[in-house]
Design an enzyme around this catalytic site. Sequence first.
Site, PDB file in Angstrom:
ATOM      1  N   TYR A 130       4.067  -3.451   4.383  1.00  0.00           N
ATOM      2  CA  TYR A 130       3.919  -4.702   5.158  1.00  0.00           C
ATOM      3  C   TYR A 130       5.243  -5.430   4.972  1.00  0.00           C
ATOM      4  O   TYR A 130       5.298  -6.516   4.446  1.00  0.00           O
ATOM      5  CB  TYR A 130       2.742  -5.462   4.533  1.00  0.00           C
ATOM      6  CG  TYR A 130       2.232  -6.678   5.260  1.00  0.00           C
ATOM      7  CD1 TYR A 130       1.795  -6.610   6.581  1.00  0.00           C
ATOM      8  CD2 TYR A 130       2.145  -7.906   4.597  1.00  0.00           C
ATOM      9  CE1 TYR A 130       1.294  -7.733   7.217  1.00  0.00           C
ATOM     10  CE2 TYR A 130       1.646  -9.029   5.222  1.00  0.00           C
ATOM     11  CZ  TYR A 130       1.219  -8.938   6.542  1.00  0.00           C
ATOM     12  OH  TYR A 130       0.708 -10.061   7.165  1.00  0.00           O
ATOM     13  N   HIS A 135       7.055 -10.453  10.742  1.00  0.00           N
ATOM     14  CA  HIS A 135       5.652 -10.095  11.018  1.00  0.00           C
ATOM     15  C   HIS A 135       4.727 -10.779  10.010  1.00  0.00           C
ATOM     16  O   HIS A 135       3.719 -11.387  10.400  1.00  0.00           O
ATOM     17  CB  HIS A 135       5.467  -8.581  10.973  1.00  0.00           C
ATOM     18  CG  HIS A 135       4.033  -8.156  11.068  1.00  0.00           C
ATOM     19  ND1 HIS A 135       3.291  -8.294  12.221  1.00  0.00           N
ATOM     20  CD2 HIS A 135       3.183  -7.635  10.135  1.00  0.00           C
ATOM     21  CE1 HIS A 135       2.056  -7.865  11.999  1.00  0.00           C
ATOM     22  NE2 HIS A 135       1.966  -7.463  10.749  1.00  0.00           N
ATOM     23  N   TYR A 246     -11.936  -7.551   6.120  1.00  0.00           N
ATOM     24  CA  TYR A 246     -10.835  -7.304   5.176  1.00  0.00           C
ATOM     25  C   TYR A 246     -10.957  -8.029   3.838  1.00  0.00           C
ATOM     26  O   TYR A 246     -10.258  -7.705   2.889  1.00  0.00           O
ATOM     27  CB  TYR A 246      -9.480  -7.561   5.841  1.00  0.00           C
ATOM     28  CG  TYR A 246      -8.956  -8.977   5.766  1.00  0.00           C
ATOM     29  CD1 TYR A 246      -7.912  -9.296   4.881  1.00  0.00           C
ATOM     30  CD2 TYR A 246      -9.482  -9.981   6.564  1.00  0.00           C
ATOM     31  CE1 TYR A 246      -7.417 -10.587   4.828  1.00  0.00           C
ATOM     32  CE2 TYR A 246      -8.991 -11.259   6.514  1.00  0.00           C
ATOM     33  CZ  TYR A 246      -7.967 -11.563   5.645  1.00  0.00           C
ATOM     34  OH  TYR A 246      -7.486 -12.835   5.590  1.00  0.00           O
TER      35      TYR A 246
END
Length: 415
Positions: A130, A135, A246
Amino acid sequence: MKANNPRLTSWIPVPENSDFPIQNIPFGVAKFGKKTFVATRIGNTIIDLHKIAKLGYFDVDAEVFNSQKLNKMMLLGKLFTRQVRNEISDIFNSENKEAQANAKIQEALYSVDEVVMLMPVRVGDYTDFYSSEQHAYNVGCMFRDPNNALLPNWKYIPVGYHGRSSSIVVSGTPIHRPKGQQKPNDNEPPVFGPCKLLDFELEMAFVTYKGKPLGKSISTKEAEDYIFGMCLFNDWSARDIQKWEYVPLGPFLAKNFASSISPWIVTLDALEPFRVAGPVQDPKVFEYLEYEGNKHIDIKLQVAIQPEKTTEKVVSNSNYKYMYWNMNQQLAHHTINGCNINAGDMMASGTISGNDENAYGSMLEISWKGTKSVKMNDGTERKFIQDNDTVIMRGYAEKDGVRVGFGEVVTKVLA
Ligand code: CA
């Protein structure tokens, strides 16, 4: 590295703007009729390396290339794959008239339209990082707080999770829209049905050689000895399923239904000329994450959506160099606890977004959580991916008149 010399040309024709000049020499697995073999590509010509090896090149048992996956070849390590790439470069060099006149070599060549490209690697373990700051920042702004968009660990740890390797598929393989639980309204119970917020994630992945035994670590300095090459990676994501499931253990069914890759693994050797400096990392990273030299790579990336009955629309132009954490740091972090790696493990970058909104790497960001839409060429609009849309990703590096690319990853979404 002599195969990277920008002055080299091949006796195989290479069209202008091809991703596959003689400086690339990627590895993949192709099928012609009933025969499956390890292959490379120059221009629009696919080369059967099993046939070439049987002629006595490569100084190895030709059976290494008589395989449905690249793993057997990768087990022979970096010096071997480097030697094979150099020898292929010599055979197809335009000055090698003898090879060009050799009928047996000619028999190993196919047109790109005659073969089907297969999944190149048997992926043992898949890790998804990640590592793009923009982002992570965008997602943090949308789901948390613009003032604290990055979580406190983000600039200390190359954050990642273990994904599902067996659902990684090669370009051309259609995927099905996943079903699952969603919770569209905060004040109502969850619902079950087809995912409504299906998304791509523009990523690149690297493939590893066999690593060290359990308990040993790979340093940032050693990392490149353990990395074979890279491909484009579309990490399909079901945003509505993800949002509900999640907490607290992270991504599960929103991510494991499919990821799509481009069929050619471009070696790290071939990408060496395109190295660039990465961002300044502040706060200072732990010593095991420090690195020297230019470890980022300038690779132009593009995403297009093609609805069923019209031409494609480009929705993103990003670049692999926008990464905060580089591959060396990711691999060092992955193994710092003694975790092992194997030949054929795949590690994806995480969605790659640039600062500019035209460089965002997912529809979640492009549509800013569904608040904006993108117009297709037939006038229809997209906030996320619809049934029968095809998502196309492309990528290439270019310098000194040489373009080394990855081709495409093309995936149609079925209902
Ligand atoms: Ca991802």
